[in-house]
Design a protein around this motif. Structure first.
Motif, PDB file in Angstrom:
ATOM      1  N   ARG A   1       0.972  -1.187  -0.068  1.00  0.00           N
ATOM      2  CA  ARG A   1       0.072  -0.045  -0.005  1.00  0.00           C
ATOM      3  C   ARG A   1       0.941   1.153  -0.099  1.00  0.00           C
ATOM      4  O   ARG A   1       0.683   2.135  -0.754  1.00  0.00           O
ATOM      5  N   GLN A   2       1.973   1.174   0.910  1.00  0.00           N
ATOM      6  CA  GLN A   2       2.981   2.470   0.923  1.00  0.00           C
ATOM      7  C   GLN A   2       3.360   2.695  -0.597  1.00  0.00           C
ATOM      8  O   GLN A   2       3.835   3.794  -0.855  1.00  0.00           O
ATOM      9  N   VAL A   3       4.109   1.648  -1.027  1.00  0.00           N
ATOM     10  CA  VAL A   3       4.601   1.823  -2.249  1.00  0.00           C
ATOM     11  C   VAL A   3       3.854   2.428  -3.314  1.00  0.00           C
ATOM     12  O   VAL A   3       4.082   3.084  -4.289  1.00  0.00           O
ATOM     13  N   GLU A   4       2.717   1.574  -3.466  1.00  0.00           N
ATOM     14  CA  GLU A   4       1.559   1.945  -4.340  1.00  0.00           C
ATOM     15  C   GLU A   4       1.108   3.278  -4.219  1.00  0.00           C
ATOM     16  O   GLU A   4       0.908   3.927  -5.317  1.00  0.00           O
ATOM     17  N   SER A   5       1.275   3.894  -3.321  1.00  0.00           N
ATOM     18  CA  SER A   5       0.747   5.349  -2.897  1.00  0.00           C
ATOM     19  C   SER A   5       1.865   6.412  -3.803  1.00  0.00           C
ATOM     20  O   SER A   5       1.363   7.586  -4.236  1.00  0.00           O
ATOM     21  N   GLY A   6       2.954   6.021  -4.148  1.00  0.00           N
ATOM     22  CA  GLY A   6       3.758   6.863  -4.965  1.00  0.00           C
ATOM     23  C   GLY A   6       4.529   7.980  -3.905  1.00  0.00           C
ATOM     24  O   GLY A   6       5.163   8.899  -4.524  1.00  0.00           O
ATOM     25  N   HIS A   7       4.344   7.923  -2.959  1.00  0.00           N
ATOM     26  CA  HIS A   7       4.823   8.952  -2.061  1.00  0.00           C
ATOM     27  C   HIS A   7       5.924   8.394  -1.273  1.00  0.00           C
ATOM     28  O   HIS A   7       6.340   9.295  -0.251  1.00  0.00           O
ATOM     29  N   THR A   8       6.423   7.188  -1.363  1.00  0.00           N
ATOM     30  CA  THR A   8       7.581   6.899  -0.501  1.00  0.00           C
ATOM     31  C   THR A   8       8.756   7.601  -0.860  1.00  0.00           C
ATOM     32  O   THR A   8       9.028   7.936  -2.023  1.00  0.00           O
ATOM     33  N   VAL A   9       9.807   7.597   0.009  1.00  0.00           N
ATOM     34  CA  VAL A   9      11.070   8.153  -0.138  1.00  0.00           C
ATOM     35  C   VAL A   9      11.941   6.937   0.413  1.00  0.00           C
ATOM     36  O   VAL A   9      11.674   6.337   1.527  1.00  0.00           O
ATOM     37  N   GLY A  10      12.960   6.568  -0.465  1.00  0.00           N
ATOM     38  CA  GLY A  10      13.710   5.338   0.048  1.00  0.00           C
ATOM     39  C   GLY A  10      12.916   4.195  -0.305  1.00  0.00           C
ATOM     40  O   GLY A  10      12.064   3.831  -1.093  1.00  0.00           O
ATOM     41  N   LYS A  11      13.084   3.004   0.575  1.00  0.00           N
ATOM     42  CA  LYS A  11      12.382   1.636   0.506  1.00  0.00           C
ATOM     43  C   LYS A  11      11.982   1.408   1.763  1.00  0.00           C
ATOM     44  O   LYS A  11      12.218   1.743   2.854  1.00  0.00           O
ATOM     45  N   VAL A  12      10.853   0.656   1.538  1.00  0.00           N
ATOM     46  CA  VAL A  12       9.846   0.110   2.570  1.00  0.00           C
ATOM     47  C   VAL A  12      10.400  -1.484   2.696  1.00  0.00           C
ATOM     48  O   VAL A  12      10.410  -2.046   1.908  1.00  0.00           O
ATOM     49  N   VAL A  13      10.619  -1.853   3.950  1.00  0.00           N
ATOM     50  CA  VAL A  13      11.315  -3.071   4.161  1.00  0.00           C
ATOM     51  C   VAL A  13      10.269  -3.964   5.281  1.00  0.00           C
ATOM     52  O   VAL A  13       9.544  -3.221   6.041  1.00  0.00           O
ATOM     53  N   VAL A  14      10.000  -5.256   5.235  1.00  0.00           N
ATOM     54  CA  VAL A  14       9.340  -6.012   5.757  1.00  0.00           C
ATOM     55  C   VAL A  14      10.292  -7.094   6.632  1.00  0.00           C
ATOM     56  O   VAL A  14      10.889  -7.893   5.844  1.00  0.00           O
ATOM     57  N   THR A  15      10.212  -7.217   7.977  1.00  0.00           N
ATOM     58  CA  THR A  15      11.429  -8.083   8.850  1.00  0.00           C
ATOM     59  C   THR A  15      10.272  -9.101   9.566  1.00  0.00           C
ATOM     60  O   THR A  15       9.147  -8.575   9.766  1.00  0.00           O
ATOM     61  N   ARG A  16      11.139 -10.184   9.943  1.00  0.00           N
ATOM     62  CA  ARG A  16      10.733 -11.104  10.916  1.00  0.00           C
ATOM     63  C   ARG A  16      10.715 -10.496  12.081  1.00  0.00           C
ATOM     64  O   ARG A  16      11.844 -10.229  12.747  1.00  0.00           O
TER      65      ARG A  16
END
Length: 335
Positions: free
Chosen positions: A320-335
């Motif tokens: 959702r965040q990446v699809e918004s087009g407003h992210t700066v840098g990268k979105v990461v998902v971690t365990r």
């Protein structure tokens, strides 16, 4: 008896990210290893526009498609022909478009596209980088054929995104180029300046703002946004200039580039693994080189958002965040 299944996050068809069924928690068989494969226990992944586009356009399937490209994790097992990695190695990679992805407990990946991760980074910090780093490196050094002595001006479009964020750093660290970066919001402009951009231009007024800083034109343009910009590129580039594009803009009219003998390059970082090219291990080598640069404090991670929820819900939020087009840098998902 050893487990034969694993938890993963999959999709059965293309759906809007708001739909809870767009990404689902699933149980699937543990992948079988090919001779050159390593089996990696995935500790962190990041989400790219490529992940978002693939999810949204999936055809209907009875079996879940396991998405995910970027990953950082630990080698758990080796195929019979593996010679460059060992069980216990901490590794990073961007995967292969033709194989099940990294949104899973375990992933089988060809050793030729896997390298040891930077020792100085956490798995979350490392997972932000492989796909964008390979894309940026191949653009700069394979397509533009830049060297440490290369001069001129590089215009990086979409500069606050994942590829732009590492491309700015690579260009400033490994070439003698001047780097102009597009950004239209205060936070994105601050981000690209902090990464080393020599100047910031506004993509909403691309020609005028670029010409203010490069009145004689630029030699190189990196483009994730080509549709509607070909005339602008033709105006801004100097004769015999170069463009590398990564987007899927169909039906482009490139004729405006002919008068200046401008060269157009396509970059798809999956080409080497998809076709198992003779130089497929170039991606391993470049990831190893970048790991060394990071550990020597010459480059830094581009992770800006870390979601500590390796599940369908956590990955949907990342999408959702990446699809918004407003992210700066990268979105990461971690365990």
């Amino acid at each position: 008896m050893a487990a034969r299944t694993m938890d993963a996050v999959g999709a059965y068809r293309g759906l809007p990210v708001e739909n809870p069924e767009s990404l689902q928690d699933v149980v699937v068989p543990i992948p079988q290893l090919r001779p050159r494969d390593v089996l990696v226990r995935v500790e962190a992944v990041s989400v790219n526009p490529a992940d978002v586009g693939l999810r949204a356009g999936l055809p209907n399937s009875r079996e879940p498609r396991i998405l995910g490209f970027d990953a950082s994790g630990v080698v758990e097992a080796l195929g019979s022909g593996v010679s460059t990695l060992a069980v216990g190695d901490e590794v990073w990679y961007a995967g292969d478009f033709n194989r099940p992805g990294s949104n899973a407990q375990l992933q089988a990946v060809d050793e030729r596209i896997v390298a040891r991760k930077p020792a100085s980074l956490s798995h979350a910090e490392a997972a932000a980088l492989p796909l964008t780093t390979i894309t940026a490196w191949e653009s700069l050094f394979d397509h533009f054929e830049l060297t440490s002595e290369s001069r001129g001006t590089l215009l990086v479009m979409g500069a606050a995104g994942g590829v732009g964020s590492i491309m700015i750093q690579l260009a400033k660290e490994l070439t003698d180029l001047r780097v102009l970066a597009t950004a239209s919001r205060p936070e994105s402009a601050a981000w690209v300046r902090d990464l080393g951009a020599d100047g910031v231009v506004n993509h909403h007024d691309l020609v005028a703002t670029t010409q203010q800083q490069a009145p004689d034109g630029v030699e190189y343009i990196f483009s994730p946004h080509s549709r509607g910009n070909i005339d602008a590129f033709a105006t801004l580039l100097r004769p015999f200039g170069h463009i590398t594009a990564i987007d899927d803009a169909e039906g482009l009219d490139l004729l405006p580039l002919k008068t200046k003998s401008i060269t157009w390059h396509w970059e798809l970082m999956f080409t080497r693994p998809m076709f198992e090219t003779p130089d497929m291990d170039a991606q391993k080598k470049l990831l190893a080189a970048v790991a060394s640069l990071i550990d020597n404090k010459r480059l830094r991670t581009t992770a800006t958002t870390v979601i500590d929820d390796f599940s369908a819900a956590g990955l949907r939020e990342a999408h959702r965040q990446v699809e918004s087009g407003h992210t700066v840098g990268k979105v990461v998902v971690t365990r």
